[in-house]
Design a protein around this motif. Structure first.
Motif, PDB file in Angstrom:
ATOM      1  N   LEU A   1      52.335  65.137  43.266  1.00 31.80           N
ATOM      2  CA  LEU A   1      52.491  66.079  44.385  1.00 31.80           C
ATOM      3  C   LEU A   1      52.323  65.344  45.712  1.00 31.80           C
ATOM      4  CD1 LEU A   1      50.372  69.178  43.254  1.00 31.80           C
ATOM      5  CD2 LEU A   1      52.848  68.906  43.142  1.00 31.80           C
ATOM      6  N   PHE A   2      51.327  64.437  45.733  1.00 30.82           N
ATOM      7  CA  PHE A   2      51.050  63.655  46.937  1.00 30.82           C
ATOM      8  C   PHE A   2      50.766  62.216  46.528  1.00 30.82           C
ATOM      9  CE2 PHE A   2      49.771  67.952  48.196  1.00 30.82           C
ATOM     10  CZ  PHE A   2      50.440  68.070  49.410  1.00 30.82           C
ATOM     11  N   ILE A   3      50.914  61.311  47.500  1.00 31.97           N
ATOM     12  CA  ILE A   3      50.499  59.932  47.246  1.00 31.97           C
ATOM     13  C   ILE A   3      48.982  59.952  47.047  1.00 31.97           C
ATOM     14  CG2 ILE A   3      50.214  57.663  48.372  1.00 31.97           C
ATOM     15  CD1 ILE A   3      53.094  58.305  47.313  1.00 31.97           C
ATOM     16  N   ASN A   4      48.529  59.480  45.895  1.00 34.82           N
ATOM     17  CA  ASN A   4      47.108  59.600  45.553  1.00 34.82           C
ATOM     18  C   ASN A   4      46.411  58.250  45.429  1.00 34.82           C
ATOM     19  OD1 ASN A   4      48.293  58.685  43.268  1.00 34.82           O
ATOM     20  ND2 ASN A   4      47.417  60.205  41.893  1.00 34.82           N
ATOM     21  N   ALA A   5      47.146  57.157  45.713  1.00 39.40           N
ATOM     22  CA  ALA A   5      46.548  55.816  45.665  1.00 39.40           C
ATOM     23  C   ALA A   5      47.483  54.865  46.398  1.00 39.40           C
ATOM     24  CB  ALA A   5      46.384  55.354  44.220  1.00 39.40           C
ATOM     25  N   GLY A   6      46.915  53.731  46.827  1.00 37.17           N
ATOM     26  CA  GLY A   6      47.730  52.763  47.552  1.00 37.17           C
ATOM     27  C   GLY A   6      48.920  52.269  46.753  1.00 37.17           C
ATOM     28  N   MET A   7      48.747  52.218  45.419  1.00 39.56           N
ATOM     29  CA  MET A   7      49.832  51.674  44.600  1.00 39.56           C
ATOM     30  C   MET A   7      50.970  52.664  44.365  1.00 39.56           C
ATOM     31  SD  MET A   7      49.850  53.279  41.503  1.00 39.56           S
ATOM     32  CE  MET A   7      50.618  52.160  40.353  1.00 39.56           C
ATOM     33  N   ALA A   8      50.692  53.964  44.635  1.00 38.82           N
ATOM     34  CA  ALA A   8      51.676  54.981  44.243  1.00 38.82           C
ATOM     35  C   ALA A   8      53.069  54.762  44.865  1.00 38.82           C
ATOM     36  CB  ALA A   8      51.140  56.382  44.545  1.00 38.82           C
ATOM     37  N   PRO A   9      53.155  54.399  46.170  1.00 40.10           N
ATOM     38  CA  PRO A   9      54.503  54.175  46.698  1.00 40.10           C
ATOM     39  C   PRO A   9      55.130  52.867  46.209  1.00 40.10           C
ATOM     40  CG  PRO A   9      52.877  54.490  48.471  1.00 40.10           C
ATOM     41  CD  PRO A   9      52.129  54.260  47.208  1.00 40.10           C
ATOM     42  N   MET A  10      54.377  52.075  45.466  1.00 37.86           N
ATOM     43  CA  MET A  10      54.868  50.740  45.080  1.00 37.86           C
ATOM     44  C   MET A  10      55.124  50.623  43.590  1.00 37.86           C
ATOM     45  SD  MET A  10      52.269  48.305  47.034  1.00 37.86           S
ATOM     46  CE  MET A  10      51.575  48.773  48.583  1.00 37.86           C
ATOM     47  N   LYS A  11      55.170  51.753  42.913  1.00 37.66           N
ATOM     48  CA  LYS A  11      55.271  51.688  41.446  1.00 37.66           C
ATOM     49  C   LYS A  11      56.409  50.801  40.980  1.00 37.66           C
ATOM     50  CE  LYS A  11      53.381  56.170  40.235  1.00 37.66           C
ATOM     51  NZ  LYS A  11      53.808  57.518  39.850  1.00 37.66           N
ATOM     52  N   SER A  12      57.518  50.838  41.727  1.00 30.36           N
ATOM     53  CA  SER A  12      58.688  50.087  41.245  1.00 30.36           C
ATOM     54  C   SER A  12      58.484  48.572  41.330  1.00 30.36           C
ATOM     55  CB  SER A  12      59.948  50.500  42.006  1.00 30.36           C
ATOM     56  OG  SER A  12      59.729  50.317  43.369  1.00 30.36           O
ATOM     57  N   TYR A  13      57.492  48.118  42.120  1.00 29.57           N
ATOM     58  CA  TYR A  13      57.184  46.670  42.128  1.00 29.57           C
ATOM     59  C   TYR A  13      56.544  46.259  40.792  1.00 29.57           C
ATOM     60  CZ  TYR A  13      57.672  46.792  47.272  1.00 29.57           C
ATOM     61  OH  TYR A  13      58.117  46.940  48.562  1.00 29.57           O
ATOM     62  N   PHE A  14      55.700  47.175  40.273  1.00 26.95           N
ATOM     63  CA  PHE A  14      54.972  46.826  39.044  1.00 26.95           C
ATOM     64  C   PHE A  14      55.891  46.808  37.825  1.00 26.95           C
ATOM     65  CE2 PHE A  14      51.776  48.546  41.903  1.00 26.95           C
ATOM     66  CZ  PHE A  14      50.825  47.554  41.843  1.00 26.95           C
ATOM     67  N   SER A  15      56.917  47.647  37.891  1.00 26.48           N
ATOM     68  CA  SER A  15      57.808  47.696  36.736  1.00 26.48           C
ATOM     69  C   SER A  15      58.904  46.631  36.837  1.00 26.48           C
ATOM     70  CB  SER A  15      58.449  49.079  36.642  1.00 26.48           C
ATOM     71  OG  SER A  15      59.207  49.304  37.815  1.00 26.48           O
ATOM     72  N   GLY A  16      59.022  46.011  38.020  1.00 26.14           N
ATOM     73  CA  GLY A  16      60.063  44.998  38.201  1.00 26.14           C
ATOM     74  C   GLY A  16      61.389  45.587  38.666  1.00 26.14           C
ATOM     75  N   LYS A  17      61.415  46.920  38.903  1.00 29.19           N
ATOM     76  CA  LYS A  17      62.676  47.534  39.359  1.00 29.19           C
ATOM     77  C   LYS A  17      63.008  47.095  40.774  1.00 29.19           C
ATOM     78  CE  LYS A  17      62.785  51.712  36.591  1.00 29.19           C
ATOM     79  NZ  LYS A  17      61.724  52.698  36.501  1.00 29.19           N
ATOM     80  N   GLU A  18      61.969  46.840  41.590  1.00 28.32           N
ATOM     81  CA  GLU A  18      62.189  46.352  42.949  1.00 28.32           C
ATOM     82  C   GLU A  18      61.333  45.114  43.166  1.00 28.32           C
ATOM     83  OE1 GLU A  18      62.589  48.991  46.558  1.00 28.32           O
ATOM     84  OE2 GLU A  18      61.844  50.408  45.054  1.00 28.32           O
ATOM     85  N   THR A  19      61.764  44.286  44.131  1.00 27.23           N
ATOM     86  CA  THR A  19      60.994  43.076  44.408  1.00 27.23           C
ATOM     87  C   THR A  19      60.242  43.264  45.722  1.00 27.23           C
ATOM     88  OG1 THR A  19      62.813  41.888  43.410  1.00 27.23           O
ATOM     89  CG2 THR A  19      61.197  40.553  44.594  1.00 27.23           C
ATOM     90  N   PRO A  20      58.930  43.000  45.737  1.00 24.44           N
ATOM     91  CA  PRO A  20      58.173  43.164  46.993  1.00 24.44           C
ATOM     92  C   PRO A  20      58.552  42.074  48.005  1.00 24.44           C
ATOM     93  CG  PRO A  20      56.795  42.222  45.274  1.00 24.44           C
ATOM     94  CD  PRO A  20      58.109  42.536  44.625  1.00 24.44           C
ATOM     95  N   PRO A  21      58.245  42.308  49.306  1.00 26.16           N
ATOM     96  CA  PRO A  21      58.574  41.288  50.312  1.00 26.16           C
ATOM     97  C   PRO A  21      57.819  39.977  50.069  1.00 26.16           C
ATOM     98  CG  PRO A  21      57.245  43.073  51.269  1.00 26.16           C
ATOM     99  CD  PRO A  21      57.638  43.502  49.899  1.00 26.16           C
TER     100      PRO A  21
END
Ligand code: SER
Length: 437
Positions: free
Chosen positions: A39-59
């Motif tokens: 429902l809401f962003i509940n942790a710092g990692m929440a907007p970055m989930k796709s970095y952990f799965s490898g779907k997106e590459t972080p800067p």
């Protein structure tokens, strides 16, 4: 310990992480983008989930930031020393780069050398494993903590609480958390084989690392992620509370002005009153942030959260019969204090205040309706069933406290156990979207 203001605390953290090669990035809005699991962003990692799965590459592999978070799952705990619905999380990440040893070293160095926490007041928890799920105990973290000099008597092995994920699906893993001992006046000290009191005496100040290595599928089973990462987070308000040796987060400068106003106008001096004042301060602060994002209070999902926060606060004011108390003044105080960090509060100030006023009015209307319905249900009966209480709450928005007060006044007994069972059934549904503690 260093006595730091919230701003100095944020800067100390970010500066430390930057000096260790982490890129400072901005926090995101509390409204998740393309993530129906929250429902809401509940942790710092929440907007970055796709970095952990490898779907997106972080800067860059190593990152840090400050992220506003809303934890709906904590709403019932608000009122104690340290739970908040809206808090700022200081977080750092290492995506496919370093792992447990460096994460633990960094956390320990930051806490003991930059923030200057006394080593003997720190305790850590580690994951004890889950045989059924085939996940081993986190022996590595124990070893790395021992290497920092952490005594065995301060290393606590726990179960489920040390396995972290942002929701019911997605990246997850075992974690190790750091607690600060607030002393004998807050309960018994931890004995190696006894219970570790994380509610009152020992306050979690840092999740020093969720060691992301699994993805939880829809059916609850775990699959290995393509690579391992670290996700850390620390609640800014708790950090400021412990650094400044305050009794609670509500005694820090971030909350003190709201608390003084509420306590004074509602005349809340007893212990119950203090918990109520904390709830009002937390709820109106959180609701103001949520409304600043354009969310309008409503019946379901995300919209229901500001409704619940505002109505719960309004019912406290109603029960306390505090005519001198003004929600508008409190909302304005929040906007004045936080508007610089959260510009949408200033930009949408009029809309926020108007929405708040409308919600309060509609609450008063539904309380009147609720009282009528209550009287109808109890005309020929001196008991309210669990289902009836649940309906009064969910369909008419009557807060539980008000129902209990009415019942006391009219000498009606309430089937609280039945209500709890009904509530639990429905909570299962929203829990899936509310995030973890
Ligand atoms: N995501 C983890 C937590 O919220 C670490 O930040 O505790």
């Amino acid at each position: 310990m260093k006595k730091l203001t919230p701003q100095e605390t944020r800067e100390t953290f970010l500066d430390f992480m930057e000096s260790k090669g982490h890129l400072r990035i901005s926090g995101s809005s509390i409204i998740p983008k393309d993530d129906p699991s929250l429902l809401f962003i509940n942790a710092g990692m929440a907007p970055m989930k796709s970095y952990f799965s490898g779907k997106e590459t972080p800067p860059q592999s190593d990152l840090c930031n400050i992220q506003p978070c809303i934890r709906t799952i904590d709403i019932e705990d608000v009122g104690d020393r340290h739970h908040l619905t809206f808090f700022e999380m200081m977080g750092s990440w290492s995506i496919k780069n370093y792992f447990k040893d460096r994460a633990i070293d960094l956390a320990y160095e930051l806490l003991t050398e930059r923030f200057e926490f006394p080593k003997e007041k720190l305790y850590v928890t580690v994951y004890g494993g889950d045989k059924e799920k085939g996940i081993p105990a986190d022996e590595d973290s124990i070893r790395f903590w021992q290497k920092t000099g952490m005594p065995d008597s301060h290393i606590v092995v726990l179960g489920e609480d040390n396995f972290w994920s942002a929701g019911d699906t997605g990246p997850c893993g075992p974690c190790t958390e750091i607690f600060f001992d607030t002393g004998d006046s807050h309960g018994k000290s931890y004995e190696k084989t006894g219970e570790f009191d994380t509610q009152n005496r020992y306050i979690e100040i840092w999740n020093a690392g969720v060691f992301m290595q699994y993805n939880r599928r829809e059916d609850g089973t775990l699959e290995k992620l393509p690579f391992m990462s670290v996700d850390t987070g620390s609640g800014l308000e708790r950090m400021v509370m412990t650094l400044n040796e305050k009794e609670s987060v509500y005694d820090t400068e971030s909350f003190k002005p709201y608390m003084d106003f509420i306590v004074d106008k509602m005349k809340l001096t007893d212990e119950d009153g203090m918990a109520s004042a904390r709830r009002v301060a937390d709820h109106i602060r959180a609701a103001t942030l949520i409304l600043s994002e354009g969310v309008v209070p409503g019946k379901d999902g995300r919209d229901y959260i500001p409704r619940r926060l505002i109505r719960r606060s309004a019912s406290i004011a109603m029960l306390r019969n505090a005519p001198g108390f003004s929600f508008d003044t409190l909302t304005k105080m929040v906007i004045d204090n936080m508007g610089q960090a959260y510009p949408k509060m200033r930009i949408n100030q009029e809309a926020i205040r108007q929405t708040m006023a409308q919600e309060l009015m509609s609450f008063q209307r539904s309380v009147k309706q609720g009282v009528r319905q209550f009287d109808k249900l109890t005309r020929d009966s001196d008991t309210l069933t669990g289902q009836q209480v649940f309906d009064l709450r969910s369909s008419l928005g009557m807060p539980l406290d008000l129902i209990s007060e009415l019942a006391k006044e009219r000498k009606i007994s309430v089937d609280m156990e039945g209500y709890k069972a009904e509530f639990a059934k429905h909570q299962m549904i929203s829990r899936n979207l509310g995030g973890r503690k």
